[in-house]
Design an enzyme around this catalytic site. Structure first.
Site, PDB file in Angstrom:
ATOM      1  N   TYR A 141       0.810  -1.220   0.000  1.00 11.95           N
ATOM      2  CA  TYR A 141       0.000   0.000   0.000  1.00 11.95           C
ATOM      3  C   TYR A 141       0.846   1.274   0.000  1.00 11.95           C
ATOM      4  O   TYR A 141       0.295   2.372   0.058  1.00 11.95           O
ATOM      5  CB  TYR A 141      -0.940   0.012   1.224  1.00 11.95           C
ATOM      6  CG  TYR A 141      -2.007  -1.060   1.154  1.00 11.95           C
ATOM      7  CD1 TYR A 141      -1.668  -2.410   1.096  1.00 11.95           C
ATOM      8  CD2 TYR A 141      -3.357  -0.739   1.137  1.00 11.95           C
ATOM      9  CE1 TYR A 141      -2.628  -3.394   1.019  1.00 11.95           C
ATOM     10  CE2 TYR A 141      -4.326  -1.725   1.060  1.00 11.95           C
ATOM     11  CZ  TYR A 141      -3.955  -3.048   1.006  1.00 11.95           C
ATOM     12  OH  TYR A 141      -4.919  -4.029   0.926  1.00 11.95           O
ATOM     13  N   LYS A 198       3.008 -15.380   3.815  1.00 20.79           N
ATOM     14  CA  LYS A 198       3.034 -16.286   2.664  1.00 20.79           C
ATOM     15  C   LYS A 198       4.513 -16.534   2.362  1.00 20.79           C
ATOM     16  O   LYS A 198       4.995 -16.329   1.244  1.00 20.79           O
ATOM     17  CB  LYS A 198       2.289 -15.615   1.495  1.00 20.79           C
ATOM     18  CG  LYS A 198       2.089 -16.487   0.273  1.00 20.79           C
ATOM     19  CD  LYS A 198       1.155 -17.668   0.494  1.00 20.79           C
ATOM     20  CE  LYS A 198       1.148 -18.570  -0.725  1.00 20.79           C
ATOM     21  NZ  LYS A 198       0.557 -19.879  -0.480  1.00 20.79           N
ATOM     22  N   ASP A 231      -3.222 -18.533   3.014  1.00 22.99           N
ATOM     23  CA  ASP A 231      -4.250 -19.345   2.345  1.00 22.99           C
ATOM     24  C   ASP A 231      -4.844 -20.361   3.314  1.00 22.99           C
ATOM     25  O   ASP A 231      -6.070 -20.530   3.406  1.00 22.99           O
ATOM     26  CB  ASP A 231      -3.702 -20.008   1.070  1.00 22.99           C
ATOM     27  CG  ASP A 231      -2.301 -20.581   1.233  1.00 22.99           C
ATOM     28  OD1 ASP A 231      -1.680 -20.347   2.292  1.00 22.99           O
ATOM     29  OD2 ASP A 231      -1.829 -21.269   0.311  1.00 22.99           O
ATOM     30  N   ASP A 255      -6.075  -6.771   5.368  1.00 19.76           N
ATOM     31  CA  ASP A 255      -7.234  -6.185   4.690  1.00 19.76           C
ATOM     32  C   ASP A 255      -8.199  -7.298   4.261  1.00 19.76           C
ATOM     33  O   ASP A 255      -9.416  -7.238   4.506  1.00 19.76           O
ATOM     34  CB  ASP A 255      -6.715  -5.417   3.464  1.00 19.76           C
ATOM     35  CG  ASP A 255      -7.755  -4.494   2.849  1.00 19.76           C
ATOM     36  OD1 ASP A 255      -8.873  -4.441   3.371  1.00 19.76           O
ATOM     37  OD2 ASP A 255      -7.429  -3.844   1.840  1.00 19.76           O
ATOM     38  N   ASP A 259     -12.055  -8.681   6.044  1.00 14.79           N
ATOM     39  CA  ASP A 259     -13.344  -8.692   5.337  1.00 14.79           C
ATOM     40  C   ASP A 259     -13.993 -10.075   5.468  1.00 14.79           C
ATOM     41  O   ASP A 259     -15.202 -10.194   5.695  1.00 14.79           O
ATOM     42  CB  ASP A 259     -13.164  -8.349   3.850  1.00 14.79           C
ATOM     43  CG  ASP A 259     -13.444  -6.872   3.565  1.00 14.79           C
ATOM     44  OD1 ASP A 259     -13.133  -6.049   4.452  1.00 14.79           O
ATOM     45  OD2 ASP A 259     -13.962  -6.543   2.486  1.00 14.79           O
TER      46      ASP A 259
END
Ligand code: ATP
Length: 366
Positions: A141, A198, A231, A255, A259
């Site tokens: 970001y 990850k 994941d 982020d 959600d």
């Protein structure tokens, strides 16, 4: 003058409703906040798409310095408006606050208030009470990268994932401190910090996160430290959310995970968040965005914003007031005094007023 102070004294709070449903849910959050009787001084800011379209201003000169210097906290609604397709104002205001005020810890509690709100079978409030600590100032970001040969068949787009030792270390430490200092809703202690990355694919950033997590976790032997790839974490959150306590992760994974987690709480309309730098002016905002599709219809769920105001009050040392708000929201959920996204039939204003009235009653009894 670009903000309007109001009369009472105490902690100083800047209120920026912003765009879309932000302008509908923040008034509800403010009236609930006022109903607690907390000694706060509110100042309203008009930073928004309307202001940008009227005079081209996204953030007035010295705007962030004023927020950081003149206020104890900032309460934000949402930014985003179809009339500003570039989203430039949203980016400059929201990411500007996070980056320029160095609000490095995005704290997102994921708590189920009633099993009727959760789309998963057999999950009860005791099963879903974890917190995601999202790094808020680095990662993909930071807007580092570029496009080469744009519009041609040879176009190349590069988006850098920036991870600094300082940034990774402070967010991981924040997560351990959060775990030590905060309890679950049922009063039991938090005890586990899980770092999510990850690192099997993103090996350079992953190695930094892994190494720093090992180093910092060694300083907290009383807490359990765990790891999951992002994941696998998404699968596990849906399969068995009971296993999570405090999750710390980078900006983008945080982020996305939050959600997903918000959906387990009843949807985006129920989720609260704080953007925190301990000791500095911090900013609090509901997890949802401006939701243009439902703006202006009095149907937006104000509970995320109301719970956000409770989070802000707790941060400002108004813990009894925060507890009264949370209790009123819980009561509203149990009595189905809800907006339609979570199975009720009240409007934004009516749901907000119901909570404010309960808080007024409990505050006068306190
Ligand atoms: P933005 O671009 O500002 O992020 P958006 O509409 O793309 O706006 P969100 O605001 O996060 O993204 O909302 C996505 C959808 O989730 C909305 O269209 C709406 O259906 C639902 N939603 C979000 N917030 C609420 C809320 N407070 N009450 C009810 N529904 C909501």
């Amino acid at each position: 003058m670009w903000y309007v102070p109001c009369v009472s004294s105490g902690k100083r709070i800047a209120v920026i409703p912003g765009d879309g449903i932000g302008k509908e849910v923040i008034p509800q959050a403010v009236s609930v906040l006022k109903a607690t009787g907390a000694q706060v001084q509110l100042s309203y800011f008009d930073w928004s798409a309307d202001r940008f379209l009227a005079d081209g201003t996204t953030v007035p000169r010295d705007g962030f310095a004023s927020l950081a210097g003149d206020f104890d906290a900032v309460l934000v609604g949402a930014f985003g408006d179809p009339r500003v397709p570039s989203n430039v104002h949203a980016k400059e205001i929201l990411l500007g606050m996070r980056f320029k005020m160095d609000l490095y810890a995005n704290v997102r509690p994921v708590r189920l208030l009633d099993s009727s709100l959760c789309p998963l079978k057999g999950v009860e409030p005791k099963d879903l009470d974890f917190v995601v600590i999202r790094e808020n100032t680095e990662g993909v970001y930071v807007d580092s990268g570029g496009i080469f040969k744009q519009g041609t068949a040879d176009e190349v787009a590069i988006q850098e994932d920036v991870n600094t030792h300082k940034g990774v270390e402070r967010i991981i430490r924040f997560a351990f401190e959060y775990c030590l200092q905060n309890k679950k809703a049922d009063g039991t202690s938090r005890s586990r910090v899980l770092m999510c990355d990850k690192s099997n694919a993103m090996t350079y950033a992953g190695s930094l996160w892994q190494r720093v997590f090992r180093e910092v976790s060694a300083e907290y032997p009383q807490l359990k430290s765990e790891h999951m790839y992002v994941d696998a974490l998404c699968t596990q959150i849906v399969r068995d959310p009971r296993q999570f306590d405090v999750i710390v992760t980078n900006n983008m994974f945080g982020d996305i995970i939050t959600d997903l987690a918000a959906a387990l709480q009843g949807g985006l309309g129920m989720a609260a968040s704080g953007n925190i730098h301990p000791g500095k002016t911090s900013m609090f905002e509901p997890v949802h965005g401006s939701a243009p599709a439902i703006t202006g219809k009095n149907i937006a769920n104000p509970f995320g914003a109301i719970l956000t105001s409770a989070m802000m009050l707790a941060h400002l040392d108004f813990s009894p007031e925060a507890v009264r708000i949370e209790a009123a929201v819980l009561e509203a959920v149990r009595q189905k005094k809800l907006t339609q996204d979570v199975g009720g039939n009240l409007g934004t204003r009516e749901a907000g007023e119901w909570i404010a009235e309960r808080v007024r009653e409990s505050s006068s009894a306190a």
